[in-house]
Design an enzyme around this catalytic site. Structure first.
Site, PDB file in Angstrom:
ATOM      1  CG  MET A 201      -2.024  -0.863   1.360  1.00 52.97           C
ATOM      2  SD  MET A 201      -2.962  -0.250   2.806  1.00 52.97           S
ATOM      3  CE  MET A 201      -1.786  -0.770   4.348  1.00 52.97           C
ATOM      4  CG  HIS A 202       2.530   3.144  -3.047  1.00 49.78           C
ATOM      5  ND1 HIS A 202       2.111   2.204  -3.971  1.00 49.78           N
ATOM      6  CD2 HIS A 202       2.809   4.250  -4.056  1.00 49.78           C
ATOM      7  CE1 HIS A 202       2.251   2.366  -4.966  1.00 49.78           C
ATOM      8  NE2 HIS A 202       2.749   3.619  -5.200  1.00 49.78           N
ATOM      9  NE  ARG A 203      -1.629   5.392  -6.429  1.00 53.89           N
ATOM     10  CZ  ARG A 203      -0.450   4.679  -6.999  1.00 53.89           C
ATOM     11  NH1 ARG A 203      -0.507   3.506  -7.259  1.00 53.89           N
ATOM     12  NH2 ARG A 203       0.475   5.205  -7.589  1.00 53.89           N
TER      13      ARG A 203
END
Ligand code: UD1
Ligand code: UDP
Length: 360
Positions: A201-203
Site C-alpha cells: 500500500m502506498h497510494r
C-alpha cells in the site's frame, strides 16, 4: 536517433529498463536522466541492480518534497540537460511527477515526447497521477498505449500524437527477470511461512489519511491470515506519524518488511496465495502467465480495467466492513483459474523502438 530517457521512481526503473536494453541491443546511443525522486537504496539503486540497468548519465537529486517542488526542480534540471544533449525524442513512462516535468520541458523546447503507458485513466481526480498522465498524453507525439482500451481512450480524447498499441513493458521486464528467480529463497522462508497473502500500500489517497489507513488495517486484520506487508517508505512514515505502527508490530499475523527488490518481489508474487494492493504495476504483473495471481485492489477505482476484465483483479474499495467480505467470497469461489494476460507478450519494448525508428 538519440533518445533521452527520464526516470524518477521504482516503477519507472523497472518499466523503462527493457526499452533501454532494447536500445543497447541495437547500438542506439541514449541519455538516461534520473530525477532522484526516489533515492533510498530500497527504491532506487536496488532496482538498477535487479534490472541490470546501466547507471544514469545524470541524477538531479530532487528528493522528496511537495508536488510543485518536485515537478519544478525536475522541470528546470531536465530543460538544461535537453538543451545540452539535443535529443531526437524524450521518453517518459507512467504517471509520476518526473513524467510531467520531462514532458513539459521537452514540449516547450519542441522536442517530441514519447509517453510509454499512455491512455490510462482512473477518473479519480484526487490522484496526482491522474493529472500527470492526462497532461502528458496531451503534449506527446508518440502515445504508446498498452492495450486497445487505452488507445480508444486516447482517440476519444482527441490527442494529437500518434497512438501505437504496444503491450506493457512490465511484461518484458518480468519475463527477463523470471529465469533469475527460480528457487529463490524469500522473506517468507525466513519467517517460516508456507501460505501467505502479499500486501503493498502506498497510494497517497490511502496512506496519507489516518482514518482510511486505520480502516484498511482493521479490514486486513480481520482476514486472519498470514500477510507479508512490503511497506513503502511513505507508508512507514505515515504509520509512525499516525501512531499505527505498534498495532501492526503487535499483530503476529502481519509481517511488515522493508520493500523487497524486484527479484525478491517477483519470487513473493509467485509464491503467495493472492495479492492485496493499491499499486498500479502489480495489477499488471499479476496477469502475466508466469504469475497468474488474483489481486484485490484496495482502491475505489482502477486505471487498469483490463486486469479486471481478464478476471485477475477485483476492485474491493477501502471500506473495512465490505472489502474483507468481498475477498472472502472470492476465495470461497476459488482463486486458481486459467486466465489470459491483457498486457502483451513481452515485446512492448521492441514495438516502441521500432515505432520511433520508423518515423524519426
Ligand atoms: C511516487 C509516485 C507514485 C508511484 C510511486 C512508486 C508521484 C506523484 N507519485 O509516489 O505515482 O506509484 O512513486 O513507488 O510521482 N521516500 C523515501 N525514500 C525515497 C523516496 C521517498 O523514504 O527514496 C519517502 C519520503 O518520506 C517521501 C515519501 O516517501 O516523502 C513519498 O515519496 P514521493 O516520491 O513523494 O511519492 P511516492 O509515494 O513514492
Ligand atoms: N515492487 C517491488 N517491491 C515492492 C513493491 C513493488 O519490486 O516492495 C515492484 C512491483 O513488482 C512493480 C513495481 O514495483 O513492478 C510497482 O511499483 P509501485 O507499486 O511502487 O508503483 P505503481 O506501479 O503503483 O506506480
Amino acid at each position: 536517433m538519440k533518445p533521452f530517457f527520464v526516470i524518477g521512481t521504482r516503477p519507472e526503473i523497472i518499466k523503462m529498463a527493457p526499452i533501454i536494453h532494447e536500445c543497447e541491443r541495437r547500438n542506439i546511443e541514449l541519455f538516461l536522466l534520473h530525477t532522484g525522486q526516489h533515492y533510498s537504496e530500497s527504491l532506487s539503486s536496488q532496482f538498477f541492480e535487479d534490472m541490470s540497468l546501466r547507471d544514469p548519465d545524470m541524477n538531479l537529486n530532487i528528493g522528496s518534497g511537495t508536488h510543485s517542488e518536485q515537478t519544478a526542480k525536475a522541470l528546470v534540471g531536465i530543460e538544461k540537460a535537453l538543451i545540452k544533449e539535443k535529443p531526437d525524442v524524450v521518453l517518459v513512462q507512467g504517471d509520476t511527477n518526473a513524467v510531467l516535468s520531462a514532458a513539459l520541458a521537452a514540449a516547450k523546447l519542441g522536442i517530441p515526447v514519447g509517453h510509454v503507458e499512455a491512455g490510462l485513466r482512473s477518473y479519480d481526480t484526487r490522484m496526482p497521477e491522474e493529472h500527470n498522465r492526462r497532461l502528458t498524453d496531451h503534449v506527446s507525439s508518440y502515445l504508446f498505449a498498452p492495450t486497445q482500451k487505452s488507445a480508444d481512450i486516447l482517440r476519444n480524447e482527441q490527442v494529437w500524437g500518434k497512438i501505437i498499441i504496444t503491450g506493457n513493458t512490465v511484461i518484458d521486464a518480468l519475463e527477463s527477470r523470471l529465469p533469475l528467480v527460480q528457487n529463490r529463497k524469500t522473506v517468507a522462508d525466513q519467517i517460516g511461512l508456507e501460505k501467505f497473502i502479499l500486501l503493498t500500500m502506498h497510494r497517497a489517497e490511502n496512506v496519507d489519511d489516518k482514518q482510511i489507513l486505520a480502516g484498511l488495517l482493521s479490514g486486513i486484520h480481520s482476514l486472519e491470515s498470514d500477510i507479508i506487508f512490503a511497506a513503502h517508505p511513505r507508508t512507514i512514515a505515515r504509520l509512525n506519524k499516525f501512531g499505527l505502527m505498534s498495532e501492526i508490530q503487535e499483530n503476529n499475523l502481519i509481517h511488515i518488511v522493508e520493500p523487497p527488490g524486484y527479484l525478491d518481489f517477483i519470487a513473493l508474487m509467485k509464491r503467495c496465495s493472492f495479492i492485496l494492493t493499491d499499486s498500479g504495476g502489480i495489477q499488471e504483473e499479476a496477469t502475466a502467465p508466469s504469475i497468474n495471481k488474483s489481486v484485490f485492489v484496495l482502491r475505489t477505482s482502477t486505471e487498469r480495467p483490463e486486469s479486471v476484465d481478464s478476471g485477475h483483479a477485483t476492485v474491493v474499495g477501502v471500506d473495512p466492513e465490505s472489502f474483507p467480505k468481498m475477498i472472502s467470497s472470492a476465495i470461497d469461489k476459488g482463486l486458481e483459474k486459467s486466465r489470459k494476460c491483457p498486457y502483451g507478450d513481452g515485446n512492448a519494448s521492441k514495438k516502441i523502438i521500432d515505432a520511433i525508428n520508423s518515423t524519426l
